[in-house]
Design a protein around this motif. Structure first.
Motif, PDB file in Angstrom:
ATOM      1  N   UNK A  28      34.934  50.962  82.336  1.00  0.00           N
ATOM      2  CA  UNK A  28      33.884  51.873  81.865  1.00  0.00           C
ATOM      3  C   UNK A  28      34.395  52.779  80.753  1.00  0.00           C
ATOM      4  N   UNK A  29      35.571  53.354  80.957  1.00  0.00           N
ATOM      5  CA  UNK A  29      36.130  54.231  79.922  1.00  0.00           C
ATOM      6  C   UNK A  29      36.489  53.459  78.659  1.00  0.00           C
ATOM      7  N   UNK A  30      37.066  52.285  78.832  1.00  0.00           N
ATOM      8  CA  UNK A  30      37.429  51.473  77.665  1.00  0.00           C
ATOM      9  C   UNK A  30      36.175  51.024  76.928  1.00  0.00           C
ATOM     10  N   UNK A  31      35.114  50.694  77.649  1.00  0.00           N
ATOM     11  CA  UNK A  31      33.858  50.289  77.003  1.00  0.00           C
ATOM     12  C   UNK A  31      33.303  51.427  76.142  1.00  0.00           C
ATOM     13  N   UNK A  32      33.384  52.659  76.638  1.00  0.00           N
ATOM     14  CA  UNK A  32      32.926  53.813  75.861  1.00  0.00           C
ATOM     15  C   UNK A  32      33.771  53.965  74.601  1.00  0.00           C
ATOM     16  N   UNK A  33      35.080  53.815  74.742  1.00  0.00           N
ATOM     17  CA  UNK A  33      35.979  53.908  73.591  1.00  0.00           C
ATOM     18  C   UNK A  33      35.657  52.808  72.577  1.00  0.00           C
TER      19      UNK A  33
END
Length: 145
Positions: A120-125
């Motif tokens: 989820x965090x990597x997708x936002x990045x």
């Protein structure tokens, strides 16, 4: 199951080699602009992915939530996103990523929640990097005119 473990260990280096191959071929053909989105995604994405690992080590954030930050997932997501910008079949890299995440679960390297939290965090990045690349690309096009 040892073969699955070896296969899991090879996926990220193979993704990195494939990205490097794309850059070298584009450079030899004097078409570096075609791989610029790939390079931008890798140059911005990997330090941010490993930056999250560093933050986790400093704060214990994932451990506090009962999770484990998946560097393998973060690296694979960045590389698949980068490669997706230069290959013709746009679904191939996402299928490779999905297969890799399934292998991670089969091998019990991480839990589903570990993968979801990291992913989820990597997708936002990656979304932010993509928007930045689009903005810079459109700005470069208007400067030429």
């Amino acid at each position: 199951m040892i073969y699955l473990s070896v296969f899991c260990d090879l996926i990220n280096p193979l993704l990195a080699l494939f990205a490097l191959y794309q850059v070298v071929v584009a450079g030899l053909r004097h078409r570096f602009k075609t791989v610029l989105p790939l390079v931008l995604t890798v140059i911005l994405g990997l330090p941010l992915a490993y930056g999250l690992l560093f933050i986790d080590h400093l704060t214990g954030l994932w451990g506090w939530a009962g999770l484990d930050y998946s560097t393998h997932t973060a690296f694979a997501m960045v590389m698949c996103s980068a490669l997706n910008k230069v290959i013709v079949n746009k679904y191939a890299m996402w299928l490779i990523l999905a297969g890799y995440l399934l292998l991670i679960l089969i091998q019990e390297y991480h839990s589903v929640l570990d993968l979801l939290a990291t992913g989820s965090l990597i997708a936002i990045i990656l979304y932010g990097i993509s928007k930045l690349a689009q903005r810079e690309s459109s700005r470069a096009c208007t400067l030429k005119e």
